[in-house]
Design a protein around this motif. Structure first.
Motif, PDB file in Angstrom:
ATOM      1  N   ILE A 257      29.884  46.837  36.013  1.00 51.57           N
ATOM      2  CA  ILE A 257      29.662  45.375  36.517  1.00 51.57           C
ATOM      3  C   ILE A 257      31.058  44.791  36.925  1.00 51.57           C
ATOM      4  O   ILE A 257      31.119  43.908  37.732  1.00 51.57           O
ATOM      5  CB  ILE A 257      29.416  44.656  35.099  1.00 51.57           C
ATOM      6  CG1 ILE A 257      27.883  45.052  35.056  1.00 51.57           C
ATOM      7  CG2 ILE A 257      29.460  43.198  35.230  1.00 51.57           C
ATOM      8  CD1 ILE A 257      27.334  44.489  33.647  1.00 51.57           C
ATOM      9  N   PHE A 258      32.184  45.178  36.334  1.00 54.80           N
ATOM     10  CA  PHE A 258      33.696  44.577  36.711  1.00 54.80           C
ATOM     11  C   PHE A 258      33.797  45.239  38.121  1.00 54.80           C
ATOM     12  O   PHE A 258      34.303  44.240  38.879  1.00 54.80           O
ATOM     13  CB  PHE A 258      34.614  45.247  35.718  1.00 54.80           C
ATOM     14  CG  PHE A 258      35.851  44.370  36.086  1.00 54.80           C
ATOM     15  CD1 PHE A 258      36.267  43.566  35.806  1.00 54.80           C
ATOM     16  CD2 PHE A 258      36.984  45.560  36.769  1.00 54.80           C
ATOM     17  CE1 PHE A 258      37.476  43.013  36.012  1.00 54.80           C
ATOM     18  CE2 PHE A 258      37.929  45.203  37.059  1.00 54.80           C
ATOM     19  CZ  PHE A 258      38.860  43.934  36.613  1.00 54.80           C
ATOM     20  N   GLY A 259      33.825  46.376  38.407  1.00 52.22           N
ATOM     21  CA  GLY A 259      33.893  47.006  39.875  1.00 52.22           C
ATOM     22  C   GLY A 259      33.010  46.279  40.767  1.00 52.22           C
ATOM     23  O   GLY A 259      33.479  46.001  41.940  1.00 52.22           O
ATOM     24  N   CYS A 260      31.674  46.138  40.526  1.00 49.02           N
ATOM     25  CA  CYS A 260      30.936  45.470  41.397  1.00 49.02           C
ATOM     26  C   CYS A 260      31.156  43.961  41.563  1.00 49.02           C
ATOM     27  O   CYS A 260      31.164  43.294  42.732  1.00 49.02           O
ATOM     28  CB  CYS A 260      29.536  45.619  41.118  1.00 49.02           C
ATOM     29  SG  CYS A 260      29.020  47.306  41.071  1.00 49.02           S
ATOM     30  N   LEU A 261      31.704  43.292  40.731  1.00 48.07           N
ATOM     31  CA  LEU A 261      31.978  42.077  40.598  1.00 48.07           C
ATOM     32  C   LEU A 261      33.201  41.809  41.561  1.00 48.07           C
ATOM     33  O   LEU A 261      33.301  40.694  42.410  1.00 48.07           O
ATOM     34  CB  LEU A 261      32.295  41.505  39.359  1.00 48.07           C
ATOM     35  CG  LEU A 261      32.740  39.792  39.236  1.00 48.07           C
ATOM     36  CD1 LEU A 261      31.621  39.027  39.689  1.00 48.07           C
ATOM     37  CD2 LEU A 261      33.168  39.770  37.684  1.00 48.07           C
TER      38      LEU A 261
ATOM     39  N   ALA B 164      28.104  51.899  27.227  1.00 51.84           N
ATOM     40  CA  ALA B 164      28.617  50.585  27.041  1.00 51.84           C
ATOM     41  C   ALA B 164      29.716  50.270  28.019  1.00 51.84           C
ATOM     42  O   ALA B 164      29.853  49.313  28.778  1.00 51.84           O
ATOM     43  CB  ALA B 164      28.682  50.186  25.700  1.00 51.84           C
ATOM     44  N   LEU B 165      30.727  51.025  27.695  1.00 53.83           N
ATOM     45  CA  LEU B 165      32.272  50.907  28.335  1.00 53.83           C
ATOM     46  C   LEU B 165      31.876  51.227  29.910  1.00 53.83           C
ATOM     47  O   LEU B 165      32.521  50.408  30.650  1.00 53.83           O
ATOM     48  CB  LEU B 165      33.177  51.897  28.046  1.00 53.83           C
ATOM     49  CG  LEU B 165      33.699  51.687  26.417  1.00 53.83           C
ATOM     50  CD1 LEU B 165      34.585  52.518  25.934  1.00 53.83           C
ATOM     51  CD2 LEU B 165      34.081  50.271  26.557  1.00 53.83           C
ATOM     52  N   GLY B 166      31.272  52.101  30.097  1.00 55.18           N
ATOM     53  CA  GLY B 166      31.048  52.594  31.540  1.00 55.18           C
ATOM     54  C   GLY B 166      30.161  51.480  32.329  1.00 55.18           C
ATOM     55  O   GLY B 166      30.398  51.057  33.304  1.00 55.18           O
TER      56      GLY B 166
END
Length: 310
Positions: free
Chosen positions: A259-263, A252-254
């Motif tokens: 998603i955060f990094g790709c965003l 879940a955290l990964g």
């Protein structure tokens, strides 16, 4: 066919050193293959004899190395044109193409036969198919013909958990298919993050990577889209019950981190900062996949040691 002549690559056969043969095996790729295959073996409903497990892992590792050697043999012409691959043994002139071809073919036969005799022929057949897919389908065809090369070709890198499970059980299962799916969906956002930074290298070599064909902005959209699929797929082992709560938390955290990094890759599109963010996302994606499989392996080992799988 992209065979490079002896005169094009330089030195004769005697110029190759042991380190050059090791380089042909692509050790970093091999280590990932072995690690994910371990997870496949440990998914077996009953513990595997350690000797059988070690022999199976050796065969899978050698098969991965054979794929790397055959890939470098075929790709010597384009490797010579890219900065990150120009130092490989063949384009650097330390080894002939014929040496790499012979080395890769011998290792391929050895790995498949060893796995078949030590474990079973389903696992050996899957290993043979993995080598064929990586060398023929991906290297010889997809890599030079379509920007979807990494997507379709990624199946080769996703097969080791299935090979490992088959070696341990003589069959396949939903759990091994789920591990295949995780690696398969992970590959595009992982590799395209690097491709955004190395697009000039690929363009110089004439490889139709996504940023060179679709453009950087469309590639960033694809990276984000795949991350949105990857996050829930990464949770499936916990959802389906063959991974524990520790895996669920890490997944879940990964997944949120992916998603955060790709965003961030999607939003920051210009300048050196965009390149740094893309490389950071590339590095985090490796950490993400390693963490998923590491926790899964540890959970399964604990289950074996406590007798839960006996």
């Amino acid at each position: 066919m992209s065979l490079v002549s002896e005169s094009e690559v330089g030195l004769a056969a005697s110029g190759a050193s042991p380190s050059d043969y090791v380089a042909l095996l692509k050790p970093r790729v091999m280590s990932l293959v072995v690690f994910t295959a371990v997870a496949g073996i440990l998914l077996a409903p009953h513990p595997v004899h350690p000797v059988l497990g070690l022999i199976s892992l050796l065969a899978i590792a050698v098969g991965a190395g054979a794929s790397g050697a055959l890939n470098m043999w075929y790709d010597a012409d384009i490797d010579r044109l890219m900065a990150r691959t120009a130092g490989r043994p063949i384009p650097a002139g330390r080894m002939s193409g014929g040496e790499a071809l012979a080395f890769g073919l011998v290792l391929s036969c050895f790995s498949v036969l060893t796995l078949g005799l030590a474990a079973n022929w389903l696992a050996a057949g899957l290993l043979a198919f993995t080598i064929f897919y990586y060398v023929v389908v991906y290297t010889m065809w997809l890599k030079r013909s379509t920007p979807q090369n990494i997507v379709v070709g990624g199946a080769a890198g996703a097969l080791p958990p299935m090979v490992g499970y088959a070696a341990a059980t003589g069959s396949l299962s939903l759990s091994s298919l789920v591990l295949f799916a995780i690696i398969f969906v992970w590959t595009p956002p992982h590799f395209w993050s690097l491709a955004l930074v190395k697009s000039r290298d690929y363009g110089r070599a004439g490889i139709p990577m996504a940023p060179n064909v679709w453009g950087p902005d469309a590639t960033r959209t694809q990276i984000l889209a795949y991350s949105l699929v990857l996050a829930p797929v990464g949770l499936l082992p916990w959802i389906l019950g063959f991974a524990g709560p520790a895996y669920g938390v890490v997944a879940a955290l990964g997944g949120a981190g992916m998603i955060f990094g790709c965003l961030a890759v999607f939003r920051i599109r210009e300048g050196d900062r965009a390149k740094r963010i893309a490389m950071r996302n590339f590095g985090f994606s490796i950490l993400y996949l390693f963490a998923l499989f590491a926790v899964l392996v540890v959970e399964r080992l604990i289950a074996i040691w406590t007798g839960a799988l006996l």
